[in-house]
Scaffold this motif. Structure first.
Motif, PDB file in Angstrom:
ATOM      1  N   ALA A 128       6.012   2.584   7.856  1.00  0.00           N
ATOM      2  CA  ALA A 128       6.381   1.223   8.238  1.00  0.00           C
ATOM      3  C   ALA A 128       5.842   0.962   9.643  1.00  0.00           C
ATOM      4  CB  ALA A 128       7.901   1.061   8.190  1.00  0.00           C
ATOM      5  N   ARG A 129       5.842  -0.271  10.050  1.00  0.00           N
ATOM      6  CA  ARG A 129       5.357  -0.639  11.391  1.00  0.00           C
ATOM      7  C   ARG A 129       6.098   0.106  12.494  1.00  0.00           C
ATOM      8  NH1 ARG A 129       0.902  -3.219  11.221  1.00  0.00           N
ATOM      9  NH2 ARG A 129       0.665  -4.882   9.708  1.00  0.00           N
ATOM     10  N   ASP A 130       7.387   0.397  12.259  1.00  0.00           N
ATOM     11  CA  ASP A 130       8.174   1.101  13.277  1.00  0.00           C
ATOM     12  C   ASP A 130       7.960   2.611  13.241  1.00  0.00           C
ATOM     13  OD1 ASP A 130       9.600   1.969  11.046  1.00  0.00           O
ATOM     14  OD2 ASP A 130      11.495   1.075  11.662  1.00  0.00           O
ATOM     15  N   GLY A 131       7.069   3.076  12.353  1.00  0.00           N
ATOM     16  CA  GLY A 131       6.769   4.502  12.261  1.00  0.00           C
ATOM     17  C   GLY A 131       7.628   5.272  11.280  1.00  0.00           C
ATOM     18  N   SER A 132       8.618   4.605  10.671  1.00  0.00           N
ATOM     19  CA  SER A 132       9.455   5.306   9.699  1.00  0.00           C
ATOM     20  C   SER A 132       8.679   5.505   8.388  1.00  0.00           C
ATOM     21  CB  SER A 132      10.749   4.534   9.446  1.00  0.00           C
ATOM     22  OG  SER A 132      10.472   3.258   8.898  1.00  0.00           O
ATOM     23  N   TRP A 133       9.035   6.575   7.695  1.00  0.00           N
ATOM     24  CA  TRP A 133       8.380   6.924   6.440  1.00  0.00           C
ATOM     25  C   TRP A 133       9.100   6.229   5.291  1.00  0.00           C
ATOM     26  CZ3 TRP A 133       4.821  11.329   5.742  1.00  0.00           C
ATOM     27  CH2 TRP A 133       4.378  11.863   6.945  1.00  0.00           C
ATOM     28  N   HIS A 134       8.321   5.675   4.358  1.00  0.00           N
ATOM     29  CA  HIS A 134       8.876   5.044   3.160  1.00  0.00           C
ATOM     30  C   HIS A 134       8.282   5.768   1.953  1.00  0.00           C
ATOM     31  CE1 HIS A 134      10.327   1.914   0.472  1.00  0.00           C
ATOM     32  NE2 HIS A 134       9.142   1.956  -0.092  1.00  0.00           N
ATOM     33  N   PHE A 135       9.148   6.153   1.011  1.00  0.00           N
ATOM     34  CA  PHE A 135       8.701   6.897  -0.173  1.00  0.00           C
ATOM     35  C   PHE A 135       9.034   6.134  -1.450  1.00  0.00           C
ATOM     36  CE2 PHE A 135       9.725  10.077   3.044  1.00  0.00           C
ATOM     37  CZ  PHE A 135       8.554  10.806   3.074  1.00  0.00           C
ATOM     38  N   HIS A 136       8.193   6.322  -2.453  1.00  0.00           N
ATOM     39  CA  HIS A 136       8.492   5.855  -3.804  1.00  0.00           C
ATOM     40  C   HIS A 136       8.286   7.057  -4.722  1.00  0.00           C
ATOM     41  CE1 HIS A 136       8.939   3.299  -7.269  1.00  0.00           C
ATOM     42  NE2 HIS A 136       7.841   3.826  -7.773  1.00  0.00           N
ATOM     43  N   ALA A 137       9.348   7.474  -5.389  1.00  0.00           N
ATOM     44  CA  ALA A 137       9.292   8.637  -6.293  1.00  0.00           C
ATOM     45  C   ALA A 137      10.200   8.333  -7.480  1.00  0.00           C
ATOM     46  CB  ALA A 137       9.717   9.901  -5.572  1.00  0.00           C
ATOM     47  N   PRO A 138       9.688   7.599  -8.488  1.00  0.00           N
ATOM     48  CA  PRO A 138      10.537   7.127  -9.580  1.00  0.00           C
ATOM     49  C   PRO A 138      11.174   8.234 -10.413  1.00  0.00           C
ATOM     50  CG  PRO A 138       8.234   6.859 -10.144  1.00  0.00           C
ATOM     51  CD  PRO A 138       8.284   7.251  -8.691  1.00  0.00           C
ATOM     52  N   TRP A 194       0.817  -1.226   0.000  1.00  0.00           N
ATOM     53  CA  TRP A 194       0.000   0.000   0.000  1.00  0.00           C
ATOM     54  C   TRP A 194       0.848   1.272   0.000  1.00  0.00           C
ATOM     55  CZ3 TRP A 194      -0.042   3.802   3.768  1.00  0.00           C
ATOM     56  CH2 TRP A 194       0.619   3.498   4.964  1.00  0.00           C
ATOM     57  N   TYR A 195       0.249   2.298  -0.570  1.00  0.00           N
ATOM     58  CA  TYR A 195       0.803   3.658  -0.537  1.00  0.00           C
ATOM     59  C   TYR A 195      -0.351   4.648  -0.510  1.00  0.00           C
ATOM     60  CZ  TYR A 195       5.525   2.298  -2.029  1.00  0.00           C
ATOM     61  OH  TYR A 195       6.786   1.761  -2.108  1.00  0.00           O
ATOM     62  N   LEU A 196      -0.152   5.758   0.141  1.00  0.00           N
ATOM     63  CA  LEU A 196      -0.975   6.936  -0.036  1.00  0.00           C
ATOM     64  C   LEU A 196      -0.264   7.713  -1.132  1.00  0.00           C
ATOM     65  CD1 LEU A 196      -3.531   7.954   1.291  1.00  0.00           C
ATOM     66  CD2 LEU A 196      -2.121   9.322   2.813  1.00  0.00           C
ATOM     67  N   THR A 197      -0.996   8.139  -2.157  1.00  0.00           N
ATOM     68  CA  THR A 197      -0.298   8.581  -3.360  1.00  0.00           C
ATOM     69  C   THR A 197      -1.091   9.594  -4.175  1.00  0.00           C
ATOM     70  OG1 THR A 197       0.920   7.720  -5.278  1.00  0.00           O
ATOM     71  CG2 THR A 197      -1.168   6.625  -4.748  1.00  0.00           C
ATOM     72  N   ALA A 198      -0.473  10.060  -5.215  1.00  0.00           N
ATOM     73  CA  ALA A 198      -1.066  10.918  -6.250  1.00  0.00           C
ATOM     74  C   ALA A 198      -1.401  12.319  -5.733  1.00  0.00           C
ATOM     75  CB  ALA A 198      -2.269  10.233  -6.888  1.00  0.00           C
ATOM     76  N   GLY A 199      -2.607  12.784  -6.041  1.00  0.00           N
ATOM     77  CA  GLY A 199      -2.977  14.168  -5.787  1.00  0.00           C
ATOM     78  C   GLY A 199      -2.854  14.615  -4.350  1.00  0.00           C
ATOM     79  N   CYS A 249       5.007  14.912 -11.495  1.00  0.00           N
ATOM     80  CA  CYS A 249       4.989  15.466 -10.137  1.00  0.00           C
ATOM     81  C   CYS A 249       4.110  14.675  -9.181  1.00  0.00           C
ATOM     82  CB  CYS A 249       4.545  16.923 -10.155  1.00  0.00           C
ATOM     83  SG  CYS A 249       2.876  17.160 -10.783  1.00  0.00           S
ATOM     84  N   SER A 250       3.152  13.925  -9.700  1.00  0.00           N
ATOM     85  CA  SER A 250       2.259  13.150  -8.835  1.00  0.00           C
ATOM     86  C   SER A 250       2.683  11.696  -8.698  1.00  0.00           C
ATOM     87  CB  SER A 250       0.812  13.237  -9.339  1.00  0.00           C
ATOM     88  OG  SER A 250       0.679  12.599 -10.592  1.00  0.00           O
ATOM     89  N   CYS A 251       3.786  11.326  -9.324  1.00  0.00           N
ATOM     90  CA  CYS A 251       4.308   9.955  -9.220  1.00  0.00           C
ATOM     91  C   CYS A 251       5.096   9.807  -7.918  1.00  0.00           C
ATOM     92  CB  CYS A 251       5.202   9.616 -10.418  1.00  0.00           C
ATOM     93  SG  CYS A 251       4.379   9.551 -11.996  1.00  0.00           S
ATOM     94  N   VAL A 252       4.388   9.960  -6.820  1.00  0.00           N
ATOM     95  CA  VAL A 252       5.003   9.886  -5.497  1.00  0.00           C
ATOM     96  C   VAL A 252       4.062   9.105  -4.591  1.00  0.00           C
ATOM     97  CG1 VAL A 252       5.885  11.187  -3.517  1.00  0.00           C
ATOM     98  CG2 VAL A 252       6.106  12.136  -5.821  1.00  0.00           C
ATOM     99  N   GLY A 253       4.606   8.135  -3.879  1.00  0.00           N
ATOM    100  CA  GLY A 253       3.840   7.379  -2.903  1.00  0.00           C
ATOM    101  C   GLY A 253       4.539   7.422  -1.558  1.00  0.00           C
TER     102      GLY A 253
END
Length: 190
Positions: A137-147, A32-37, A129-133
């Motif tokens: 993580a379970r430990d609270g760290s942020w994970h990003f995907h921005a190709p 899962w990701y929260l993404t786009a707009g 610009c919207s290709c970002v998710g």
């Protein structure tokens, strides 16, 4: 400060987005990701001094579950997330990206190959610009995907992504975004 630090700082100002991230990590949705707009628009709002939630129509929560591609399975997830988020001041748009190829051509007139992951789906969004998710993580760290990186997002540049989306989809999004954020620089569609 790195671009990822800047992104996390900007997104942290949207309390609805942060709360949805917290809840989403407990939904058990694969990839899962929260993404786009909602991600791009939160950043634009912070950059322009607007309320962090200004103009955000919905919050895209995408996941990838190829085990069951039925509409019924996706509907169960949609209903479950809606019930868990009914107190949030936001519409949460939930989609199984493993199913997109089943309906994309009928809706947009262009075939879409099956996505192997949520990341592959994010890679194909209409504007770079919207290709970002983002996800927690379970430990609270942020994970990003921005190709495509974050340059266009922070420069408020809307550029067509040559990967998949039809020109009309890009142009419709660009026009809607320009109306809400006139500071954007919109580049001509391919």
């Amino acid at each position: 400060m790195t671009d990822l630090d800047r992104l996390r700082d900007a997104l942290s100002r949207n309390e609805t987005l942060v709360e949805l991230l917290r809840r989403a990590r407990g939904f058990g949705l694969p990839g899962w990701y929260l993404t786009a707009g909602c991600v791009a628009q939160t950043v634009w709002n912070v950059l322009t001094g607007r309320e962090a939630t200004y103009g955000i129509q919905d919050y895209d929560l995408f996941y990838h579950d190829s085990a069951d591609l039925s509409r019924e399975a996706e509907d169960r997830v949609i209903r479950s997330v809606a019930a868990a988020c009914e107190d949030l001041p936001a519409d949460v748009e939930v989609r199984n990206e493993a199913r997109v190829h089943l309906w994309y051509e009928a809706k947009f007139g262009t075939p879409c190959p099956p996505f192997a992951s949520t990341e592959a789906a994010i890679d194909a969004f209409p504007a770079v610009c919207s290709c970002v998710g983002v996800r927690l993580a379970r430990d609270g760290s942020w994970h990003f995907h921005a190709p495509h990186g974050l340059d266009d997002l922070f420069a408020m540049v809307v550029r067509p992504n040559p990967v998949l989306a039809p020109r009309e989809v890009y142009e419709r999004n660009a026009a809607r975004w320009s109306a809400g954020w006139p500071e954007l620089t919109v580049l001509t569609s391919r």
